[in-house]
Design a protein around this motif. Sequence first.
Motif, PDB file in Angstrom:
ATOM      1  N   PHE A   1     -13.851  -3.332  -4.012  1.00  0.00           N
ATOM      2  CA  PHE A   1     -12.618  -2.615  -4.328  1.00  0.00           C
ATOM      3  C   PHE A   1     -12.083  -2.924  -5.738  1.00  0.00           C
TER       4      PHE A   1
ATOM      5  N   PHE B   1      -8.609  -5.801   1.188  1.00  0.00           N
ATOM      6  CA  PHE B   1      -8.354  -5.157  -0.109  1.00  0.00           C
ATOM      7  C   PHE B   1      -7.221  -5.868  -0.833  1.00  0.00           C
TER       8      PHE B   1
ATOM      9  N   GLU C   1      -8.338  -9.257  -2.086  1.00  0.00           N
ATOM     10  CA  GLU C   1      -9.232  -9.211  -3.247  1.00  0.00           C
ATOM     11  C   GLU C   1      -8.488  -8.821  -4.515  1.00  0.00           C
ATOM     12  N   MET C   2      -7.553  -7.873  -4.399  1.00  0.00           N
ATOM     13  CA  MET C   2      -6.791  -7.486  -5.583  1.00  0.00           C
ATOM     14  C   MET C   2      -5.967  -8.665  -6.073  1.00  0.00           C
TER      15      MET C   2
ATOM     16  N   GLY D   1     -14.560  -5.080   0.738  1.00  0.00           N
ATOM     17  CA  GLY D   1     -13.385  -5.646   0.074  1.00  0.00           C
ATOM     18  C   GLY D   1     -13.694  -6.091  -1.346  1.00  0.00           C
ATOM     19  N   LYS D   2     -14.883  -6.689  -1.536  1.00  0.00           N
ATOM     20  CA  LYS D   2     -15.270  -7.168  -2.869  1.00  0.00           C
ATOM     21  C   LYS D   2     -15.543  -6.010  -3.829  1.00  0.00           C
TER      22      LYS D   2
ATOM     23  N   TRP E   1       0.827  -1.201   0.000  1.00  0.00           N
ATOM     24  CA  TRP E   1       0.000   0.000   0.000  1.00  0.00           C
ATOM     25  C   TRP E   1       0.854   1.240   0.000  1.00  0.00           C
TER      26      TRP E   1
ATOM     27  N   LEU F   1      -9.470  -3.955   6.866  1.00  0.00           N
ATOM     28  CA  LEU F   1      -9.892  -3.575   5.521  1.00  0.00           C
ATOM     29  C   LEU F   1      -8.722  -3.629   4.555  1.00  0.00           C
ATOM     30  N   ARG F   2      -7.543  -3.180   5.062  1.00  0.00           N
ATOM     31  CA  ARG F   2      -6.352  -3.216   4.201  1.00  0.00           C
ATOM     32  C   ARG F   2      -6.068  -4.647   3.773  1.00  0.00           C
TER      33      ARG F   2
ATOM     34  N   GLU G   1     -17.322  -5.655   5.974  1.00  0.00           N
ATOM     35  CA  GLU G   1     -15.934  -5.525   5.521  1.00  0.00           C
ATOM     36  C   GLU G   1     -15.652  -6.457   4.346  1.00  0.00           C
TER      37      GLU G   1
END
Lengths: 386, 377
Positions: free
Chosen positions: A242, A22, A25-26, A239-240, A5, A18-19, A235
Amino acid sequence: MSFRWPEFLRKSLIGPRLRAIFAKEMLAVLRDPRARLILVTPPLIQFFLFSFASTMEVTNIRVGVLDLDGGQWSREIVERIEGSPNMREVRALRSDAALKTAIDRQEVIAVLRFGPEFSADVAAGRPASVGAVYDGRRSNAAQIVSSYMQRIVGDVSAQTPRGSAIAVRLEGRGSGTAVRHWFNPNLDYIWFVMPALIAIIAAVSSIAVVSQSVARERELGTLDQLLVSPLRTHEILIGKMFPPIVVGLFNVTMFVILTPLVFGVPLTGSVPLFYLSLFFYLLALTGIGMLISVVSATQQQAFLGMFALTVPMIILSGYASPVDNMPGWLQAITWLNPPTWFLVVSEGTFLKAMPASDILSNTWPLAVQAAVSLWAASALFRSRME
Amino acid sequence: MIDPASHPRLARFAAMMSKETRQILRDPSTFLIAFLLPVMLLFLMGYGVNLDATSTRVGMAVEDDSGEASSLAGAYASSRYFDVVETGPLQRLRKSLVSDDIRAIIVIPQDFGRDVAAGGGEVRVITDGSLPNTASFVAGQAEGVRATWAAQRASDRGMAADPPIDLLSRFWFNPELASRNFLVPGSIAIVMTMIGSLLTALVVAREWERGTLEALMATPIGMGEFLLTKVIPYFALGIVSMALCTLLAIFVFGVPFRGSVFALFLIASVYLVPALGQGLLISSALKNQFVASQVALLTAFLPTMLLSGFVFEIASMPKPIQALTYIVPARYLIPQIQTVFIAGDDWGLFLPDMAILLAFGAVLFGLCLRFTRRRIA
């Protein structure tokens, strides 16, 4: 592949959970090299394919001529048709049977038929007529070709002895209309296509990504693992959301840069306002995609559901044909369709230098759609988990 | 039932077919694509996509108070092509043009009446060029209203002004020029592509992803047989869906059907061969449902929409794109299906196209077979 990040995001704004989601998911979206390719390549191919293929002009026209007259005035008309830049071939036909075959087999789109008395009638100042037959199977192109023919015959008509006499009596009056096309002075079709395409490709790529998300985890059985983690439901869903927004922003930015550079379409409006509107547009699309994903049991269902929804979304967006031309009840349905709103924003930002008030009045419906669809998706997700 | 002892091959085949059929019938998403989406697509194409002339919302600024100006303004207001929703000064109408409230502004300028008396009298038309089709249509109609008005005035004063050469246009097959008459049959081509290529693109990839293909390979079934059992149920689905669409087209949308039912079924069956081949090839080559679905969209669905001559004229495209259209199977289907609907049977047009489609099919299935074999080895 690791995912880091930017410093300021790590320090502030988003909590560690959340980080983590994210990043997860990425990675899920970008891990497979072929999937990575599929996120960017098709939009690019679509971008160029659409821009070159979608032409509303009719050029390279093949027409036939059945000239039973062979006199001065029929030759004059035929020569003008041959001289028109839109014509590819003017085929001389010998008989009415040949005329029928040429149209039936789609060898020509139109045939002009001059009767034996044509030039004699014109020379004598009697009313003369030319027959024109068009292939109505391709009614759109046929209509455009017919307008070309009207113009050519009209020009010749004005030059006949009788035509000049009428012009004198009407005191040489021209068409009497001065037309100016604002925002797109030469009516370049591509100036309309490219901003519309941005709205459509953003929709197709972001819905494709998000609709797979929950369905994939459900099919592979990893959703349960996610549910027993310390992450809370909202959350997981944030995340999805993002990756599709990142993918959408990336693709749109690419097109916003390419459209003026490659196709010379002017970008006259405010870019920050465009992105503000785009953000709510992507949120609304994500909400709809999430609904599909939550309802689907398998990836196949998610894909087909996505497809079944995006096709009507595109048809109703105003890209295929103007919303104005639709019947009233269908226009009411288009109010629920995010691309319909964003298409106005995109065309307005590129061509019309649309002011903030107009952009915002086309953006708040997107915000409402986003709020409703995301709320519905999360409610359904919760109820299906219990 | 087939006796497995006397006909082992046939029994195996029947068992696989019933497995595939059951899998299709059990999944609601298949029904979505095969029945619900076609119906929806037909309705959207029939009612939503309207390329024909309708009335356009315009604003009008009348800056002259002569009798001529108000007479012409009346002509615009009563024209069926215009819907005058706003009148007022040009300044305010400009804003409405930017906001998409109106699509054009018609200005009858100051001194119009005096200019008409002097043999001039120009009307100004400002269109919204961001919608090029509507703009050129509005411009044409505005000119038309002005010209008709002038001709009417001339004939009122006893001056005939009909043109020396008259162009008598006739549109064969579709005299009323309803765009519905080519959009609805064209949608049937889209529907068959969806079922043929999109649905099948997922079927083999799914078995790879879930690992059920390995299980099948352990059985004595041959790869040719395996592919056939995948194809036949979807072929049937495609034909049933096509028939449904045809009934809707004829009885709901009133599209004429002048060909024979036999020709229509033959055309559809022949087209499904390359369509299914393409879907199956994508599926067996890519093994991943997400990638396969996106590739199917890109190589089957989009070209059918864009490069088949369904919406856009192929002859008007740039040369390299025109060359590309020759490898799009739907290019050979669209003329056939439009002809069988609104012109009638024309075997001289059908047969060469069918031959090309079957050749495509042979190549695609050949590739499929090679792909599955190589993977297993």
